[in-house]
Write a protein that holds these residues in place. Structure first.
Motif, PDB file in Angstrom:
ATOM      1  N   ILE A 126      34.172   1.010   0.208  1.00  0.00           N
ATOM      2  CA  ILE A 126      32.896   0.299   0.109  1.00  0.00           C
ATOM      3  C   ILE A 126      32.120   0.907  -1.047  1.00  0.00           C
ATOM      4  CG2 ILE A 126      30.759  -0.234   1.330  1.00  0.00           C
ATOM      5  CD1 ILE A 126      32.280  -0.029   3.921  1.00  0.00           C
ATOM      6  N   ILE A 130      26.259  -0.070  -1.297  1.00  0.00           N
ATOM      7  CA  ILE A 130      26.261  -0.637   0.046  1.00  0.00           C
ATOM      8  C   ILE A 130      26.530   0.447   1.085  1.00  0.00           C
ATOM      9  CG2 ILE A 130      27.464  -2.234   1.561  1.00  0.00           C
ATOM     10  CD1 ILE A 130      25.846  -3.760  -0.311  1.00  0.00           C
ATOM     11  N   GLY A 134      23.849   1.344   3.837  1.00  0.00           N
ATOM     12  CA  GLY A 134      24.186   1.188   5.252  1.00  0.00           C
ATOM     13  C   GLY A 134      23.872   2.456   6.028  1.00  0.00           C
ATOM     14  N   SER A 137      20.166   2.981   6.511  1.00  0.00           N
ATOM     15  CA  SER A 137      19.623   2.219   7.628  1.00  0.00           C
ATOM     16  C   SER A 137      19.899   2.929   8.946  1.00  0.00           C
ATOM     17  CB  SER A 137      20.276   0.837   7.681  1.00  0.00           C
ATOM     18  OG  SER A 137      19.502  -0.109   7.035  1.00  0.00           O
ATOM     19  N   VAL A 138      21.156   3.328   9.110  1.00  0.00           N
ATOM     20  CA  VAL A 138      21.549   3.935  10.382  1.00  0.00           C
ATOM     21  C   VAL A 138      20.814   5.261  10.593  1.00  0.00           C
ATOM     22  CG1 VAL A 138      23.475   4.901  11.664  1.00  0.00           C
ATOM     23  CG2 VAL A 138      23.790   2.813  10.345  1.00  0.00           C
ATOM     24  N   VAL A 145      14.403   6.858  16.104  1.00  0.00           N
ATOM     25  CA  VAL A 145      14.761   6.775  17.517  1.00  0.00           C
ATOM     26  C   VAL A 145      14.625   8.138  18.193  1.00  0.00           C
ATOM     27  CG1 VAL A 145      16.685   6.454  19.103  1.00  0.00           C
ATOM     28  CG2 VAL A 145      16.226   4.746  17.349  1.00  0.00           C
TER      29      VAL A 145
ATOM     30  N   THR D 257      21.754  -6.404  -1.968  1.00  0.00           N
ATOM     31  CA  THR D 257      22.665  -6.329  -0.828  1.00  0.00           C
ATOM     32  C   THR D 257      23.342  -7.677  -0.577  1.00  0.00           C
ATOM     33  OG1 THR D 257      21.249  -4.659   0.171  1.00  0.00           O
ATOM     34  CG2 THR D 257      22.817  -5.756   1.615  1.00  0.00           C
ATOM     35  N   LEU D 261      27.238  -8.147  -0.951  1.00  0.00           N
ATOM     36  CA  LEU D 261      27.921  -8.618   0.256  1.00  0.00           C
ATOM     37  C   LEU D 261      28.725  -9.868  -0.094  1.00  0.00           C
ATOM     38  CD1 LEU D 261      28.078  -7.965   3.243  1.00  0.00           C
ATOM     39  CD2 LEU D 261      26.018  -9.293   3.630  1.00  0.00           C
ATOM     40  N   VAL D 295      15.564  -6.857  20.136  1.00  0.00           N
ATOM     41  CA  VAL D 295      16.059  -5.516  19.834  1.00  0.00           C
ATOM     42  C   VAL D 295      14.890  -4.726  19.243  1.00  0.00           C
ATOM     43  CG1 VAL D 295      17.678  -4.191  18.448  1.00  0.00           C
ATOM     44  CG2 VAL D 295      18.370  -6.396  19.392  1.00  0.00           C
ATOM     45  N   PHE D 298      13.471  -0.011  15.643  1.00  0.00           N
ATOM     46  CA  PHE D 298      14.275   1.116  15.133  1.00  0.00           C
ATOM     47  C   PHE D 298      15.759   0.801  15.271  1.00  0.00           C
ATOM     48  CE2 PHE D 298      10.691   4.041  16.823  1.00  0.00           C
ATOM     49  CZ  PHE D 298       9.861   3.621  15.815  1.00  0.00           C
ATOM     50  N   TYR D 299      16.095   0.181  16.393  1.00  0.00           N
ATOM     51  CA  TYR D 299      17.507  -0.149  16.602  1.00  0.00           C
ATOM     52  C   TYR D 299      17.947  -1.285  15.682  1.00  0.00           C
ATOM     53  CZ  TYR D 299      17.264   2.917  20.653  1.00  0.00           C
ATOM     54  OH  TYR D 299      17.109   4.007  21.453  1.00  0.00           O
ATOM     55  N   THR D 301      17.030  -1.562  12.664  1.00  0.00           N
ATOM     56  CA  THR D 301      17.386  -0.874  11.422  1.00  0.00           C
ATOM     57  C   THR D 301      18.804  -0.332  11.496  1.00  0.00           C
ATOM     58  OG1 THR D 301      15.095  -0.173  11.437  1.00  0.00           O
ATOM     59  CG2 THR D 301      16.529   0.822   9.791  1.00  0.00           C
ATOM     60  N   ILE D 302      19.096   0.345  12.605  1.00  0.00           N
ATOM     61  CA  ILE D 302      20.436   0.934  12.755  1.00  0.00           C
ATOM     62  C   ILE D 302      21.504  -0.164  12.756  1.00  0.00           C
ATOM     63  CG2 ILE D 302      21.911   2.249  14.319  1.00  0.00           C
ATOM     64  CD1 ILE D 302      19.510   3.806  15.210  1.00  0.00           C
ATOM     65  N   THR D 304      21.406  -3.173  11.541  1.00  0.00           N
ATOM     66  CA  THR D 304      21.576  -3.802  10.234  1.00  0.00           C
ATOM     67  C   THR D 304      22.521  -2.977   9.369  1.00  0.00           C
ATOM     68  OG1 THR D 304      19.312  -4.603  10.391  1.00  0.00           O
ATOM     69  CG2 THR D 304      20.345  -4.701   8.230  1.00  0.00           C
ATOM     70  N   GLY D 305      22.314  -1.667   9.384  1.00  0.00           N
ATOM     71  CA  GLY D 305      23.192  -0.791   8.609  1.00  0.00           C
ATOM     72  C   GLY D 305      24.631  -0.923   9.034  1.00  0.00           C
ATOM     73  N   LEU D 306      24.843  -0.897  10.338  1.00  0.00           N
ATOM     74  CA  LEU D 306      26.220  -0.959  10.832  1.00  0.00           C
ATOM     75  C   LEU D 306      26.876  -2.292  10.472  1.00  0.00           C
ATOM     76  CD1 LEU D 306      25.787   0.713  14.351  1.00  0.00           C
ATOM     77  CD2 LEU D 306      26.849   1.678  12.293  1.00  0.00           C
ATOM     78  N   LEU D 308      26.154  -4.311   8.028  1.00  0.00           N
ATOM     79  CA  LEU D 308      26.387  -4.332   6.589  1.00  0.00           C
ATOM     80  C   LEU D 308      27.697  -3.621   6.252  1.00  0.00           C
ATOM     81  CD1 LEU D 308      24.987  -5.156   4.008  1.00  0.00           C
ATOM     82  CD2 LEU D 308      23.928  -2.905   3.934  1.00  0.00           C
ATOM     83  N   LEU D 309      27.842  -2.422   6.815  1.00  0.00           N
ATOM     84  CA  LEU D 309      29.060  -1.651   6.548  1.00  0.00           C
ATOM     85  C   LEU D 309      30.284  -2.398   7.066  1.00  0.00           C
ATOM     86  CD1 LEU D 309      27.764   1.922   7.372  1.00  0.00           C
ATOM     87  CD2 LEU D 309      28.241   0.936   5.124  1.00  0.00           C
ATOM     88  N   VAL D 312      31.117  -5.504   4.701  1.00  0.00           N
ATOM     89  CA  VAL D 312      31.726  -5.134   3.423  1.00  0.00           C
ATOM     90  C   VAL D 312      33.069  -4.455   3.651  1.00  0.00           C
ATOM     91  CG1 VAL D 312      31.435  -3.813   1.327  1.00  0.00           C
ATOM     92  CG2 VAL D 312      29.497  -4.981   2.322  1.00  0.00           C
ATOM     93  N   GLY D 313      33.119  -3.610   4.670  1.00  0.00           N
ATOM     94  CA  GLY D 313      34.369  -2.919   4.970  1.00  0.00           C
ATOM     95  C   GLY D 313      35.482  -3.913   5.263  1.00  0.00           C
TER      96      GLY D 313
END
Ligand SMILES: Nc1ncnc2c1ncn2[C@@H]1O[C@H](COP(=O)(O)OP(=O)(O)OP(=O)(O)O)[C@@H](O)[C@H]1O
Ligand SMILES: Nc1ncnc2c1ncn2[C@@H]1O[C@H](COP(=O)(O)OP(=O)(O)OP(=O)(O)O)[C@@H](O)[C@H]1O
Ligand SMILES: [Mg+2]
Ligand SMILES: [Mg+2]
Lengths: 322, 501, 351, 322
Positions: A126, A130, A134, A137-138, A145, D257, D261, D295, D298-299, D301-302, D304-306, D308-309, D312-313
């Protein structure tokens, strides 16, 4: 193949590096000169120490950031690691863990984030933008959190000592920054590991064919970068005496700016610590000087942009004149 | 022969999609043996070399070093096993110095520490061993293609490998450097290093190699001692049929009007141009030959618009300029320039053959800025057959082509515009003998149609075979002008290029 | 719009003022209103700093304010990450006012967010009850700024708790609602609008489909920027009908007052006279510099939750400019003794 | 697919493009499916229209952003242009200028910003990151200065009509986005100008030697990008009925992004509109779906990151399997 065939060519490289540093240094001198002439306080010991102590945080992040940039990538996730480290450090020390064990845990956590970045980039292929966006964000979400969006004041009274005045009245974090700058500089310029980072950034295929473990080198720079960001997060938290899930969220663009101002390129393979340090100082002096001379906030934003363009533009002109 | 060969390749097979690129290749190599891999463009030579060097993995078959089976997953493994490789498309780090490139991956170090001066010292040692004079402290980006090739050779020497693979190292080298390389290879093989040389220059292969392996369409069709083979037999093996005569076509002296006229062209920066006068007439093919650093390259690049600091009088098809500011200006003036380095200057490797073909002259395939797909395909298909690219189709990505086929794409896309003047910089770099002949035929055909051509080549044989007139450059000046050169004139040309009057 | 240079030598008093984030209108008006009142003519030179909503910028500003050695300083802290700057301020010995968010080295000047929420809920709740809104047909939408901490969000949490009480929803204690709460029982939804227009718009536009179309909606957020963003999303989704929506504003800014005056849905406005916070803060800074010790831990800022009838009393021309600011009480009466507030002459009972 | 057997040469290129688009499309379907199973409202007409109308703004910015990305750069300054355009549009229409003339002025202002970016990058040779970061500062500061940091509500009642429901009940800005997406797609795929953008991004030196006006092409993509960002700013302001100096300040990373993407690479030369549109929709569906299913932020945000990864992954794995 006598000496003489090597001597004249030597001229080519040295001035190329130092010419850019000279322009940057000159630019810093001009910035300092302008503000000094506008405000007598600017060069006061107290204010200079202020500039340094504030710059240390972004400086530490930039010392990390220079590594991925040289290797041809960059790391946006530092903006998540800095607050996460601060929050974690506060939670751990408040839970009774000693400062040093807490620091070790926080650095390790930083290292894990870096490793994840490294694996996403080298294994999952990746692209760094990105991948680190990513993880940003996490990790940034995680910081909020675990702190539940609240600020966490330190209960351990020794935390403040981490960033108090030390040797010669200069804050400890400034010494930390100076020390680590020297270490990173030596690593980059005088070790095989450092040369490999430049090779990977300069041409990853050439590096691979030369037998360099490209994936390990790449992963390692992200690990180091995240660890330095975690350290910066601890420093910032101890300056604020609070772990905050939002402290340091601009450090990614700031550090990338400082490193690129210092001569690195997004394409990789160039850049270094001396330029980065100058870049950090220019940005620090500028922001301090404008606040000190009471430039209204919106105009500060505009001026920062203009100065950035001027600094980079000038070093480009200088480079082209060669 | 040595009972355990230092390298044995056993049934190596490689496919790209449905395309079988290598089909069960088996051969072995003894210590100190110098072998040549021959084959047409796209025959699979580079792929085989990459597999042996661990930079590509075979689909089938195996490799043994010293009789022990090995499985290379990365080049690092191959290096550790003693295999050193110089790829056809040079890969180096442009921002680093020559010295740093030479010790790339394994800088001289003590406890992990190294220093610029240690790298210079180490690099100088290996450059000395190779017999090359290199500007060690100059960034790689600032030296010529030929010099980069020498750096890569020096780099390979540092590995102190037992198997050395060179993929067309001499394609961009002039004879003096080639001679140095072969002398080096001789010394290495005497000390027990096995050498695999990939080259389209048959004379050097027959002069220096002990054995020859010929690939055709991914299959090994001939393995024999060089002594048991003649060049024309080798060519027949490569092509699968006898090659038609390569005799030079006789052409008449031209009194046609000049198409390209250069007067008093000067450049003060090194490499200098010192008052260069030059005329290329309609329908004439003029060769330009000079040693590395002589300014021959610079002259061609100036005509391509790459040296705006070279000033003089340049007249192209009537229009006169005192300099060419950029490639666009030179293109618009009527000069089609084929650059030397196809990878960095010539091709968009991630794009298809079709797109690369039409890029320099999109106007021809568009109306009011709108690409006419059908016309574009037709034009591209036409060129594709004309320069005989070997690929799956005109839609294959250029980066996937063999080196020689990439070169054909590059030459092809500069032919599209039918420019009055064609400046070709190493036009047949890396193309096989058959294809070189075809390119020469195309160029002669263009000349018959009136195109004026200036060919800068480091291959003296090509210069002599192709050109109606041969100009020799030395220290930025044209020092000799040989009309209708023949093989007999090669010695004279080389002497003049070396500064001997 | 920068202040004039501080200079204590000519008898004027110098105050450095670090604002929260000047690119956000809510905070910007503190600066512009005070500038407009021309404090220099009342003997106080105010120098402005902008924390830009960033803790490290705040740290830098505090350091610099100390370098300037003013007679007193006002800090609008960024979040409550204030222990570090408190230490610096305490070491400097410069009197300090913390505005809206506490800092231990400073005297705290603040509104009572919880009371604002409670009072607003009472007004809106009564109106809703008269319309027959109850647990079966009503959704309460509250907008927090999750990253701003509990101090700010107390208003919306108390609002929900009280309105639930009035309309007979399932009872929820204010502190049962946290930053990560989204669904509150069957009648409440909390979104995170970050105190700003666009993020609130997007957050509400995202969740709006989860509220059945026939539900009545009560909207309350931490400030009017956020409320306006949410309102735009509700209107976009066709959920802005006057018979289906009730709004309580918080801020007493221009849009809030205009809406209270003209918009039938906007039935209450928590007027915190935010434009005048600067005036009170500077008055308090002056008091501290004169050695006064505030009687209470928190010195209250004036606040008043207005209904439509009360609007004309306090803001006769419908702008944020007040006829008179509300009278002081026992906890902030000492502000009225300062020369500054006297010179301003715009607080009821202070001459 | 019978087409391809008739013209066998076509086979090669199409599947390569569509394989990535397929993965992305599949990903979008999965995202939609998950949310649809969690909330019956997700696929309601009203909500789908919401997703589209919110996505239109970031979509317009992304349609601009795809141009610099293909040409091998990128544009961070859109985050300044979007609010500047909104504020300017509000000030101009409030001053009595008609909607159309105001729009023309705002687009022209956007074009000027883009031109400055282009000149900084091609003439001053400042790298796109620093150049557009610099103009971002300047333009973002300007937006705040001319609005004095305040929100500017529109006084012209017609402004809301710009983004109201239009044909088939779909908001006008969605139609605008669809129309412009088609236009940009055609430009990129079927015109010589589009070809040149790809060539410049694929190998700038080869493009220069092929006689392409590299500087003009590069400058022009920044001009177009800024103009599209200005248009997005007008749309956003008219959605909010307010010109705000801070509305749209995240559009730079969001648009980059979405474009990446959608298959573009920071190295240039690849990417396109169909992928970008899918990228925009994935991000839009994700953010809407999480808000709809409540949701916590804060979650979100998390998550969205996951996602995204993951997205693309996955397309990377798919690409490597080929
Ligand atoms: N951009 C540059 N900066 C510094 N030195 C350069 C640069 N380009 C070329 N040189 C130097 O100029 C010399 C000769 O360059 P070049 O190979 O272009 O000449 P040439 O006469 O065309 O040679 P040949 O035909 O053998 O390739 C080399 O020593 C090289 O290092
Ligand atoms: N990555 C790839 N993807 C698809 N096909 C490839 C790829 N790499 C090589 N090929 C194909 O493999 C065949 C052999 O290529 P190779 O480079 O080995 O030829 P070569 O013998 O070295 O030719 P040349 O003399 O032109 O260098 C060619 O048809 C080429 O198109
Ligand atoms: Mg090859
Ligand atoms: Mg040459």
């Amino acid at each position: 193949m006598t000496e003489s065939s090597i001597r004249p060519t030597r001229r080519v490289r040295l001035p190329r590096l130092s010419s850019q540093l000279l322009v940057l240094g000159g630019f810093l001198v001009v910035v300092v000169g302008v503000f000094a002439s506008m405000s007598a306080n600017f060069l006061s010991t107290a204010n200079v120490l202020n500039i340094l102590s504030i710059s240390a945080v972004i400086g530490l992040v930039s010392l990390g950031q220079v590594l991925p940039l040289i290797s041809g990538g960059f790391d946006l996730s530092v903006s998540g690691v800095v607050p996460l480290a601060g929050v974690l450090f506060a939670l751990l020390t408040n839970a009774g863990l000693g400062l040093v064990p807490a620091l070790v845990v926080v650095l390790a956590a930083g290292g894990v984030v870096g490793l994840v970045n490294g694996l996403l980039i080298t294994r999952a292929r990746i692209n760094p933008l990105i991948a680190t966006l990513g993880t940003l964000s996490v990790v940034g979400g995680l910081a909020l959190v675990i702190s539940n969006g609240l600020q966490i004041p330190f209960t351990n009274p020794d935390v403040g000592a981490l960033t108090s005045r030390g040797l010669f009245g200069v804050n400890n974090q400034v010494w930390l920054f100076v020390g680590l700058a020297i270490v990173v500089h030596i690593v980059l310029s005088y070790t095989s590991y450092g040369r490999r980072i430049y090779a990977v950034g300069g041409n990853v295929e050439a590096a691979r064919l030369a037998g360099i473990r490209v994936n390990s080198v790449t992963s390692s720079v992200y690990v180091l970068c995240s660890m330095l960001a975690a350290l910066a997060g601890v420093v910032l938290a101890s300056q604020l005496l609070t772990g905050s899930g939002t402290a340091g969220i601009n450090t990614n663009l700031q550090s990338i700016t400082a490193v690129i101002l210092g001569g690195a390129a997004l394409t990789g393979g160039v850049g270094g610590v001396p330029g980065t340090v100058l870049g950090v100082l220019i940005l620090g002096a500028l922001s301090n000087g404008m606040a000190l001379t009471h430039v209204p906030s919106f105009y500060q934003t505009i001026a920062t942009g203009l100065v950035l363009l001027a600094a980079v533009g000038l070093s480009q002109i200088r480079r082209r004149l060669r | 022969m040595d009972p355990t060969p230092v390298l044995s390749v056993d049934g190596v097979t490689k496919r790209y999609g449905e395309n079988v690129v290598l089909d069960g290749i088996t051969f072995s190599l003894a210590a100190g043996e110098r072998t040549a891999l021959l084959g047409e463009n796209g025959a699979g030579k580079s792929t085989l070399a990459k597999i042996i060097a661990g930079s590509t993995r075979p689909d089938d078959g195996g490799i043994a070093v010293d009789g022990r089976g090995v499985r290379f997953t990365v080049p690092r493994d191959a290096l550790a096993a003693g295999v050193s490789f110089i790829p056809q498309e040079l890969v180096y780090v442009p921002a680093l110095t020559v010295a740093e490139n030479i010790s790339l991956g394994a800088p001289p170090s003590r406890f992990g520490f190294t220093s610029p001066s240690a790298m210079i010292r180490a690099a100088r040692k290996y450059a000395d061993i190779a017999g090359f004079d290199l500007p060690l402290d100059t960034p790689m980006a600032d030296i010529s293609l030929a010099q980069r090739q020498l750096v890569e050779i020096a780099k390979a020497v540092t590995r102190q490998a037992r198997i050395l693979i060179l993929d067309e190292p001499t394609a961009a080298l002039e004879s003096e450097d080639s001679a140095r390389l072969h002398e080096l290879l001789g010394r290495l093989s005497a000390s027990g290093v096995a050498v695999i040389l990939i080259s389209h220059r048959l004379e050097e292969v027959f002069a220096t190699c002990d054995t020859v392996h010929v690939l055709r369409n991914g299959a090994l069709v001939r393995s024999s001692r060089t002594a048991d083979l003649t060049p024309s037999q080798a060519i027949a093996d490569m092509l699968g049929h006898e090659q038609s005569s390569t005799a030079k076509v006789d052409r008449c002296p031209s009194d046609a009007p000049p198409r390209l006229e250069v007067r008093g062209l000067r450049r003060t920066q090194a490499p200098i141009l010192d008052d260069v006068d030059l005329v290329v007439r309609e329908g004439e093919i003029v060769g330009l030959y000079g040693l590395r650093g002589s300014g021959a390259d610079t002259l061609a690049e100036t005509l391509g618009g790459l040296h705006p600091d070279a000033v003089g009088r340049i007249a192209v098809a009537g229009a006169t300029m005192n300099r060419l500011r950029n490639p666009r200006q030179s293109w618009r003036a009527g000069i089609a320039y084929v650059p030397a380095d196809r990878k960095s200057q010539g091709l968009v490797l991630i794009d298809s053959i079709r797109r690369n073909f039409t890029l320099p002259d999109l106007r021809r395939v568009s109306r009011a800025g709108w690409i006419l797909r059908r016309r574009e395909r037709a034009v591209a298909q036409n060129l594709y057959t004309r320069v005989r690219v070997r690929a799956r189709s005109i839609d294959q990505t250029v980066g996937e082509l063999s080196g020689g086929n990439q070169q054909k794409v590059l030459v092809g896309n500069r032919l599209l515009a039918d420019a009055p003047v064609l400046v070709l910089h190493e036009p047949s770099r890396g193309v096989d003998v058959g294809a070189r002949e075809e390119i020469h035929d195309i160029l002669r055909g263009l000349a018959d149609g009136g195109t004026a051509q200036l060919v800068v080549t480091s291959d003296i044989e090509e210069a002599v075979l192709l050109c109606d007139r041969l100009l020799i450059v030395h220290r930025g000046r044209i020092v000799d002008d040989i009309a209708f050169p023949t093989r007999a004139d090669q010695a004279r040309a080389l002497e003049a290029a070396g500064g001997i009057q | 719009s920068g202040g004039s240079t501080a200079d204590a030598s000519d008898g004027t008093m110098t105050v450095t003022f670090a604002n929260y984030n000047e690119s956000v209108p809510f905070f910007q008006v503190i600066h512009t209103t005070l500038d407009g009142l021309d404090p220099a003519s009342k003997g106080v030179d105010v120098t402005w700093f902008d924390n830009k909503g960033d803790a490290s910028t705040m740290l830098q500003n505090v350091q610099q304010m100390i370098v300037e050695q003013p007679n007193a300083m006002v800090l609008y802290p960024v979040s409550s990450a204030t222990d570090g700057v408190s230490k610096l301020i305490a070491d400097s010995g410069i009197p300090c006012v913390a505005l809206n968010i506490d800092a231990s080295a400073c005297s705290f000047l603040n509104i009572d967010n919880a009371a604002l929420g409670d009072e607003s809920a009472t007004i809106v709740g009564e109106i809703a009850k008269q319309r027959g809104w109850d647990a079966s047909n009503t959704t309460v939408l509250i907008g927090q700024n999750a990253a701003a901490g509990e101090g700010v969000n107390a208003a919306v949490h108390h609002f929900y708790s009280t309105v639930a009480d009035v309309l007979g929803f399932e009872a929820v204690a204010p502190d049962a609602i946290s930053a990560t709460t989204t669904t509150i029982g069957t009648n409440g939804i909390q979104f995170d609008g970050g105190s700003t227009l666009q993020p609130s718009f997007e957050a509400v536009q995202g969740l709006i489909a989860s509220i059945p179309a026939d539900r009545n909606i009560i909207l309350y957020t931490v400030n009017n920027d956020s409320t306006n963003g949410a309102l735009r999303a509700l209107e976009d989704a066709g959920r802005g009908g006057a018979d289906k929506l009730l709004i309580a504003g918080l801020g007493g800014d221009e849009t809030g007052l205009a809406s209270l005056k003209n918009d039938p849905r906007w039935v209450a406005e928590g007027d915190i006279f935010v434009s005048y916070w600067g005036e009170y803060a500077v008055a308090m800074a002056q008091a501290l510099a004169d050695g006064v010790k505030p009687p209470a831990d928190v010195t209250p800022l004036p606040q008043l939750v207005m209904n439509k009838e009360q609007l004309a009393t306090y803001h006769p021309d419908g702008t944020t400019a007040v006829a008179k600011l509300p009278p002081l009480n026992e906890d902030n009466r000492f502000l009225g003794d300062t020369g500054f507030l006297k010179a301003m002459g715009n607080v009821e009972g202070v001459e």
